[in-house]
Design a protein around this motif. Sequence first.
Motif, PDB file in Angstrom:
ATOM      1  N   VAL A  45       1.231  -1.203   0.101  1.00 30.67           N
ATOM      2  CA  VAL A  45      -0.019  -0.113  -0.241  1.00 30.67           C
ATOM      3  C   VAL A  45       0.796   1.738  -0.054  1.00 30.67           C
ATOM      4  CG1 VAL A  45      -1.831   1.642   1.459  1.00 30.67           C
ATOM      5  CG2 VAL A  45      -1.438  -1.209   0.925  1.00 30.67           C
ATOM      6  N   TRP A  46       1.577   1.447   0.618  1.00 31.78           N
ATOM      7  CA  TRP A  46       3.092   2.562   1.116  1.00 31.78           C
ATOM      8  C   TRP A  46       3.669   2.746  -0.351  1.00 31.78           C
ATOM      9  CZ3 TRP A  46       4.922   0.644   5.911  1.00 31.78           C
ATOM     10  CH2 TRP A  46       4.082   0.494   6.858  1.00 31.78           C
ATOM     11  N   ALA A  47       4.132   1.302  -0.935  1.00 28.81           N
ATOM     12  CA  ALA A  47       4.485   2.012  -2.476  1.00 28.81           C
ATOM     13  C   ALA A  47       3.786   2.111  -3.550  1.00 28.81           C
ATOM     14  CB  ALA A  47       4.835   0.437  -2.477  1.00 28.81           C
ATOM     15  N   GLU A  48       2.605   1.803  -3.157  1.00 30.16           N
ATOM     16  CA  GLU A  48       1.253   2.624  -4.286  1.00 30.16           C
ATOM     17  C   GLU A  48       0.960   3.991  -4.161  1.00 30.16           C
ATOM     18  OE1 GLU A  48      -0.160   1.919  -7.685  1.00 30.16           O
ATOM     19  OE2 GLU A  48       0.320   0.045  -6.650  1.00 30.16           O
ATOM     20  N   GLY A  97      -5.483  -4.923  -6.764  1.00 28.89           N
ATOM     21  CA  GLY A  97      -6.050  -6.720  -7.006  1.00 28.89           C
ATOM     22  C   GLY A  97      -7.460  -6.749  -6.380  1.00 28.89           C
ATOM     23  N   ASP A  98      -7.716  -6.057  -5.659  1.00 29.92           N
ATOM     24  CA  ASP A  98      -9.154  -5.916  -4.590  1.00 29.92           C
ATOM     25  C   ASP A  98      -9.698  -4.563  -4.399  1.00 29.92           C
ATOM     26  OD1 ASP A  98     -10.838  -7.402  -3.636  1.00 29.92           O
ATOM     27  OD2 ASP A  98      -9.868  -8.517  -2.380  1.00 29.92           O
ATOM     28  N   ALA A  99     -10.938  -4.487  -5.605  1.00 27.81           N
ATOM     29  CA  ALA A  99     -11.473  -3.465  -4.276  1.00 27.81           C
ATOM     30  C   ALA A  99     -12.899  -3.240  -3.387  1.00 27.81           C
ATOM     31  CB  ALA A  99     -12.634  -3.350  -5.917  1.00 27.81           C
ATOM     32  N   ALA A 100     -12.451  -4.981  -2.302  1.00 26.87           N
ATOM     33  CA  ALA A 100     -12.817  -5.060  -1.571  1.00 26.87           C
ATOM     34  C   ALA A 100     -12.288  -5.002  -0.454  1.00 26.87           C
ATOM     35  CB  ALA A 100     -13.378  -6.203  -1.418  1.00 26.87           C
ATOM     36  N   LYS A 101     -10.740  -4.431  -0.591  1.00 26.57           N
ATOM     37  CA  LYS A 101      -9.544  -4.336   0.087  1.00 26.57           C
ATOM     38  C   LYS A 101      -9.678  -2.399   0.787  1.00 26.57           C
ATOM     39  CE  LYS A 101      -7.183  -8.221  -0.269  1.00 26.57           C
ATOM     40  NZ  LYS A 101      -5.375  -9.073  -0.156  1.00 26.57           N
ATOM     41  N   ALA A 102     -10.365  -1.906  -0.102  1.00 27.46           N
ATOM     42  CA  ALA A 102     -10.354  -0.783   0.543  1.00 27.46           C
ATOM     43  C   ALA A 102     -10.126   0.188   1.700  1.00 27.46           C
ATOM     44  CB  ALA A 102     -11.395  -0.457  -0.006  1.00 27.46           C
ATOM     45  N   ARG A 103     -10.611  -0.948   2.700  1.00 28.76           N
ATOM     46  CA  ARG A 103     -10.693  -0.352   4.209  1.00 28.76           C
ATOM     47  C   ARG A 103      -9.626  -1.299   4.826  1.00 28.76           C
ATOM     48  NH1 ARG A 103     -15.359   0.565   7.661  1.00 28.76           N
ATOM     49  NH2 ARG A 103     -17.397   0.250   5.924  1.00 28.76           N
ATOM     50  N   GLY A 104      -8.708  -2.264   4.620  1.00 28.47           N
ATOM     51  CA  GLY A 104      -7.874  -2.898   4.634  1.00 28.47           C
ATOM     52  C   GLY A 104      -6.349  -1.153   4.363  1.00 28.47           C
ATOM     53  N   VAL A 105      -7.096  -1.112   2.944  1.00 25.76           N
ATOM     54  CA  VAL A 105      -6.001   0.255   2.121  1.00 25.76           C
ATOM     55  C   VAL A 105      -5.939   1.188   3.904  1.00 25.76           C
ATOM     56  CG1 VAL A 105      -5.592   2.290   0.805  1.00 25.76           C
ATOM     57  CG2 VAL A 105      -5.777  -0.258   0.154  1.00 25.76           C
ATOM     58  N   GLY A 106      -7.236   1.914   3.873  1.00 23.57           N
ATOM     59  CA  GLY A 106      -7.268   2.565   4.652  1.00 23.57           C
ATOM     60  C   GLY A 106      -6.485   2.227   6.523  1.00 23.57           C
ATOM     61  N   ALA A 107      -6.668   1.141   6.664  1.00 19.94           N
ATOM     62  CA  ALA A 107      -5.948   0.314   7.960  1.00 19.94           C
ATOM     63  C   ALA A 107      -4.720   1.225   7.746  1.00 19.94           C
ATOM     64  CB  ALA A 107      -6.301  -0.483   8.377  1.00 19.94           C
ATOM     65  N   ALA A 108      -4.326   0.823   6.576  1.00 19.38           N
ATOM     66  CA  ALA A 108      -2.135   0.637   6.572  1.00 19.38           C
ATOM     67  C   ALA A 108      -1.868   1.992   6.650  1.00 19.38           C
ATOM     68  CB  ALA A 108      -2.980  -0.470   5.538  1.00 19.38           C
ATOM     69  N   LEU A 109      -2.174   2.990   5.713  1.00 22.64           N
ATOM     70  CA  LEU A 109      -2.339   3.579   5.434  1.00 22.64           C
ATOM     71  C   LEU A 109      -2.180   4.427   6.728  1.00 22.64           C
ATOM     72  CD1 LEU A 109      -4.805   5.161   2.465  1.00 22.64           C
ATOM     73  CD2 LEU A 109      -1.577   5.237   2.754  1.00 22.64           C
ATOM     74  N   PRO A 116       3.234   9.784   0.905  1.00 21.11           N
ATOM     75  CA  PRO A 116       2.196  10.558   0.774  1.00 21.11           C
ATOM     76  C   PRO A 116       1.008  10.024   1.247  1.00 21.11           C
ATOM     77  CG  PRO A 116       2.576  10.113  -1.093  1.00 21.11           C
ATOM     78  CD  PRO A 116       3.508   9.889  -0.402  1.00 21.11           C
ATOM     79  N   THR A 117       0.390   9.544   2.563  1.00 21.12           N
ATOM     80  CA  THR A 117      -0.926   9.227   2.575  1.00 21.12           C
ATOM     81  C   THR A 117      -2.076  10.614   2.449  1.00 21.12           C
ATOM     82  OG1 THR A 117      -0.335   9.111   4.932  1.00 21.12           O
ATOM     83  CG2 THR A 117      -0.308   7.461   3.996  1.00 21.12           C
ATOM     84  N   HIS A 118      -1.548  12.032   2.684  1.00 21.36           N
ATOM     85  CA  HIS A 118      -2.269  12.649   2.536  1.00 21.36           C
ATOM     86  C   HIS A 118      -3.280  12.585   0.780  1.00 21.36           C
ATOM     87  CE1 HIS A 118       1.374  14.203   0.636  1.00 21.36           C
ATOM     88  NE2 HIS A 118       1.024  15.274   0.475  1.00 21.36           N
ATOM     89  N   ARG A 119      -2.435  12.008   0.315  1.00 26.66           N
ATOM     90  CA  ARG A 119      -3.472  12.317  -1.042  1.00 26.66           C
ATOM     91  C   ARG A 119      -3.977  11.538  -1.182  1.00 26.66           C
ATOM     92  NH1 ARG A 119       3.150  12.418  -3.964  1.00 26.66           N
ATOM     93  NH2 ARG A 119       3.316  14.500  -2.746  1.00 26.66           N
ATOM     94  N   VAL A 120      -4.744  10.796  -0.486  1.00 24.29           N
ATOM     95  CA  VAL A 120      -5.400   9.697  -0.443  1.00 24.29           C
ATOM     96  C   VAL A 120      -6.738   9.971   0.262  1.00 24.29           C
ATOM     97  CG1 VAL A 120      -6.582   7.020  -0.460  1.00 24.29           C
ATOM     98  CG2 VAL A 120      -3.734   7.792   0.126  1.00 24.29           C
ATOM     99  N   VAL A 121      -7.883   9.814  -1.069  1.00 20.19           N
ATOM    100  CA  VAL A 121      -8.630  10.722  -0.124  1.00 20.19           C
ATOM    101  C   VAL A 121     -10.390   9.905  -0.711  1.00 20.19           C
ATOM    102  CG1 VAL A 121      -8.423  13.298  -0.852  1.00 20.19           C
ATOM    103  CG2 VAL A 121      -9.503  11.616  -2.542  1.00 20.19           C
TER     104      VAL A 121
END
Length: 150
Positions: free
Chosen positions: A57-60, A80-92, A102-107
């Motif tokens: 996530v951080w690399a992306e 690779g998985d749209a259902a992991k949006a919450r997991g992305v948020g947790a990683a951020l 730059p996690t501030h760029r994720v909205v």
Amino acid sequence: MAVFPGVPDPASDHGLGRIVEEGFEEAERQLGEYFDGTRCCFELELDTRGTDFQRRVWAEVSAIPYGQTCSYKELAIRLGDAAKARGVGAALSRNPLNIVIPTHRVVGSRGALTGYSAGIDSKRFLLDHESSAATAVLRVQCAGPAGVPA
């Protein structure tokens, strides 16, 4: 290394080891250039500690160009998985290198400023800084792949 807003409390345990003020001159210089509007990306050796998913996530997130945003769902799709949006948020939320990664760029999907470990006001400030007239040249220079100056 971790980047936190304000002056850290030496008694606080961030789970990252002891707080020191020496040995970060290069990071301090580059952060100063970022806030002065003369740097869009960082050239620092990073030792990001996290799970494989968190590091992916951080690399992306690091590939989001300066002055641009991406939604949590878009990041999840890229991973690779749209259902992991919450997991992305947790990683951020566990990113110890805000600004540098730059996690501030994720909205949110509709552009809403949701979630940011340093607070929504900090997120708004960083996005406003990157989209200001004063940093227009950087947005053009840094529009190359992974936000690296062209």
